[in-house]
Design a protein around this motif. Structure first.
Motif, short mmCIF file in Angstrom:
data_model
loop_
_atom_site.label_atom_id
_atom_site.label_comp_id
_atom_site.label_asym_id
_atom_site.label_seq_id
_atom_site.Cartn_x
_atom_site.Cartn_y
_atom_site.Cartn_z
N ARG A 123 34.86 47.38 32.22
CA ARG A 123 35.94 46.39 32.17
C ARG A 123 36.33 46.10 30.73
O ARG A 123 37.53 46.04 30.40
CB ARG A 123 35.46 45.12 32.87
CG ARG A 123 36.40 43.94 32.75
CD ARG A 123 35.69 42.69 33.23
NE ARG A 123 36.51 41.51 33.10
CZ ARG A 123 36.05 40.28 33.22
NH1 ARG A 123 34.78 40.09 33.48
NH2 ARG A 123 36.85 39.24 33.10
N ALA A 124 35.33 45.95 29.84
CA ALA A 124 35.63 45.66 28.44
C ALA A 124 36.35 46.83 27.78
O ALA A 124 37.30 46.63 27.00
CB ALA A 124 34.32 45.35 27.69
N GLU A 125 35.92 48.05 28.07
CA GLU A 125 36.59 49.22 27.48
C GLU A 125 38.03 49.35 27.97
O GLU A 125 38.92 49.73 27.21
CB GLU A 125 35.79 50.48 27.80
CG GLU A 125 34.45 50.55 27.09
CD GLU A 125 33.68 51.79 27.47
OE1 GLU A 125 34.10 52.48 28.43
OE2 GLU A 125 32.65 52.07 26.83
N THR A 126 38.26 49.05 29.24
CA THR A 126 39.63 49.13 29.76
C THR A 126 40.53 48.11 29.09
O THR A 126 41.66 48.42 28.68
CB THR A 126 39.62 48.91 31.28
OG1 THR A 126 38.77 49.88 31.89
CG2 THR A 126 41.02 49.05 31.85
N MET A 127 40.03 46.87 28.96
CA MET A 127 40.83 45.85 28.30
C MET A 127 41.01 46.17 26.82
O MET A 127 42.07 45.91 26.25
CB MET A 127 40.18 44.48 28.47
CG MET A 127 40.18 43.97 29.89
SD MET A 127 41.81 44.03 30.66
CE MET A 127 42.80 43.13 29.50
N GLY A 128 40.00 46.77 26.18
CA GLY A 128 40.15 47.18 24.79
C GLY A 128 41.22 48.24 24.62
O GLY A 128 42.03 48.19 23.68
N SER A 129 41.24 49.20 25.54
CA SER A 129 42.28 50.23 25.49
C SER A 129 43.66 49.63 25.68
O SER A 129 44.63 50.01 25.00
CB SER A 129 42.00 51.29 26.57
OG SER A 129 43.03 52.26 26.60
N LEU A 130 43.78 48.67 26.60
CA LEU A 130 45.07 48.02 26.81
C LEU A 130 45.50 47.25 25.57
O LEU A 130 46.66 47.35 25.13
CB LEU A 130 44.96 47.06 28.00
CG LEU A 130 46.18 46.17 28.27
CD1 LEU A 130 47.39 47.01 28.62
CD2 LEU A 130 45.87 45.18 29.38
N LEU A 131 44.59 46.48 24.97
CA LEU A 131 44.94 45.71 23.78
C LEU A 131 45.32 46.63 22.61
O LEU A 131 46.25 46.32 21.85
CB LEU A 131 43.77 44.81 23.39
CG LEU A 131 43.44 43.67 24.35
CD1 LEU A 131 42.20 42.92 23.89
CD2 LEU A 131 44.63 42.72 24.50
N LYS A 132 44.63 47.75 22.47
CA LYS A 132 44.98 48.69 21.41
C LYS A 132 46.38 49.26 21.62
O LYS A 132 47.16 49.40 20.67
CB LYS A 132 43.95 49.82 21.36
CG LYS A 132 42.61 49.43 20.76
CD LYS A 132 41.68 50.63 20.71
CE LYS A 132 40.34 50.25 20.09
NZ LYS A 132 39.42 51.41 20.04
N SER A 133 46.70 49.61 22.85
CA SER A 133 48.02 50.16 23.13
C SER A 133 49.11 49.13 22.85
O SER A 133 50.13 49.44 22.23
CB SER A 133 48.10 50.63 24.59
OG SER A 133 47.14 51.63 24.85
N VAL A 134 48.90 47.89 23.29
CA VAL A 134 49.89 46.84 23.06
C VAL A 134 50.07 46.58 21.57
O VAL A 134 51.21 46.47 21.08
CB VAL A 134 49.48 45.55 23.81
CG1 VAL A 134 50.38 44.39 23.41
CG2 VAL A 134 49.52 45.76 25.31
N SER A 135 48.97 46.50 20.84
CA SER A 135 49.08 46.25 19.40
C SER A 135 49.76 47.40 18.68
O SER A 135 50.60 47.17 17.79
CB SER A 135 47.69 46.00 18.80
OG SER A 135 46.87 47.15 18.96
N SER A 136 49.45 48.63 19.06
CA SER A 136 50.08 49.79 18.40
C SER A 136 51.58 49.82 18.67
O SER A 136 52.38 50.06 17.75
CB SER A 136 49.43 51.08 18.89
OG SER A 136 48.06 51.13 18.55
N VAL A 137 51.97 49.59 19.92
CA VAL A 137 53.40 49.60 20.24
C VAL A 137 54.13 48.46 19.52
O VAL A 137 55.23 48.65 18.98
CB VAL A 137 53.59 49.50 21.77
CG1 VAL A 137 55.06 49.29 22.11
CG2 VAL A 137 53.07 50.74 22.46
N THR A 138 53.52 47.29 19.46
CA THR A 138 54.16 46.16 18.78
C THR A 138 54.34 46.44 17.30
O THR A 138 55.42 46.20 16.72
CB THR A 138 53.31 44.88 18.97
OG1 THR A 138 53.15 44.63 20.37
CG2 THR A 138 53.97 43.69 18.30
#
Length: 302
Positions: A80-95
């Motif tokens: 769960r933590a790795e999935t949310m980390g991947s999501l946060l990384k993607s959102v931050s990179s796109v932003t």
């Protein structure tokens, strides 16, 4: 610059060849450093979340749970933590990429107002055209945040059920008992039945003949369940002392007695199989008759 060079075209040439590229390079370097910093910060947060929840309330709830049971929560918590980390990384990179692109365009001297307005219109159009996709992503984020299920859990999603093999932001992949792999869109999941979260329960309904001594039957079931609980091979799988709930069903032809065992996650079926085998052997030894097909209305001889 114009004062130094004394010529408009020379100053513009220097601006386009040196000043603006340097400014854009500085913006790119700042974007890369900011992305690196945010990703490192997200990795630290993911590592802390995978090792344990820091909230006092959540920590207190964890302390109330037994830690010696097999197949406990760390695996799902890490996933769960790795999935949310991947999501946060993607959102931050796109932003960061979007902000850098808009700033670079503004630095080149182009008006960004029409660009932002066009991006808003395109976003609205994509939102209307991809409502199901957005719904799937939002549902996936909520399920991961709420820890409804994780990889390795046995779940029932309505039309499909089985062991979860992958949890994504758009689809959930699970495999049923026959080996069929199901891909279920997160936005289409209305309810989730998790059979392996925290603990499970083996529920056995034992049908016995109507003329049997029910007190004796319950005593035998209680002894069999207690022996299984004290067995060294099954003691780690059974969390509490088994209980006989008593008469579950009473008909003119048979009586159903229910016995339950609280087990570790995913171990309820193993315990139930062993319990059935021991009940059959003990009933044969004690001379207790199970309800046979002849006692059923459709099994009576003509």
């Amino acid at each position: 610059m114009q004062r130094w060079l004394g010529d408009d075209w020379q100053s513009q040439l220097v601006t386009w060849l040196i000043t603006k590229p340097l400014a854009i390079a500085f913006l790119a370097l700042a974007a890369v450093l900011l992305r690196w910093f945010l990703h490192r910060l997200i990795d630290r947060l993911v590592q802390r979340a995978a090792e344990g929840l820091p909230s006092p309330v959540l920590r207190r709830s964890r302390e109330d749970e037994p830690d010696d049971r097999p197949g406990a929560l760390p695996g799902r918590r890490v996933q769960r933590a790795e999935t949310m980390g991947s999501l946060l990384k993607s959102v931050s990179s796109v932003t960061i990429l979007v902000v850098f692109g808009i700033t670079a365009v503004a630095e080149l001297g182009y008006p960004i107002g029409p660009l932002i307005a066009s991006a808003g219109i395109v976003g609205v159009a994509l939102g209307f055209g991809a409502q199901s996709l957005v719904k799937d992503f939002l549902a996936g984020v909520c399920m991961i945040f709420e820890d409804q299920y994780g990889v390795g859990d046995v779940v029932n999603l309505g039309e499909a059920g089985g062991t979860v093999e992958a949890v994504g932001l758009r689809v959930t992949q699970l495999r049923d008992v026959e080996g069929t792999v199901w891909y279920v869109r997160n936005g289409e999941i209305v309810r989730v039945g998790n059979q392996s979260q925290n603990w499970a329960r083996s529920v056995l309904d034992i049908p016995v003949a109507l003329d049997q001594d029910l007190n004796r039957v319950q005593d035998v079931l209680r002894d069999v369940a207690h022996d299984l609980w004290e067995d060294q091979d099954f003691a780690p799988l059974i969390l509490e002392e088994p209980t006989v709930w008593g008469i579950q069903d009473l008909t003119p032809n048979w009586v159903v007695v229910r016995v339950t065992l609280k087990t570790a996650p995913l171990e309820q079926w193993t315990v139930a199989r062993e319990m059935r085998q021991r009940i059959k052997a003990r009933f044969d030894q004690e001379g207790i008759e199970l309800a046979h097909p002849a006692a059923l209305p459709w099994g009576k001889p003509a």
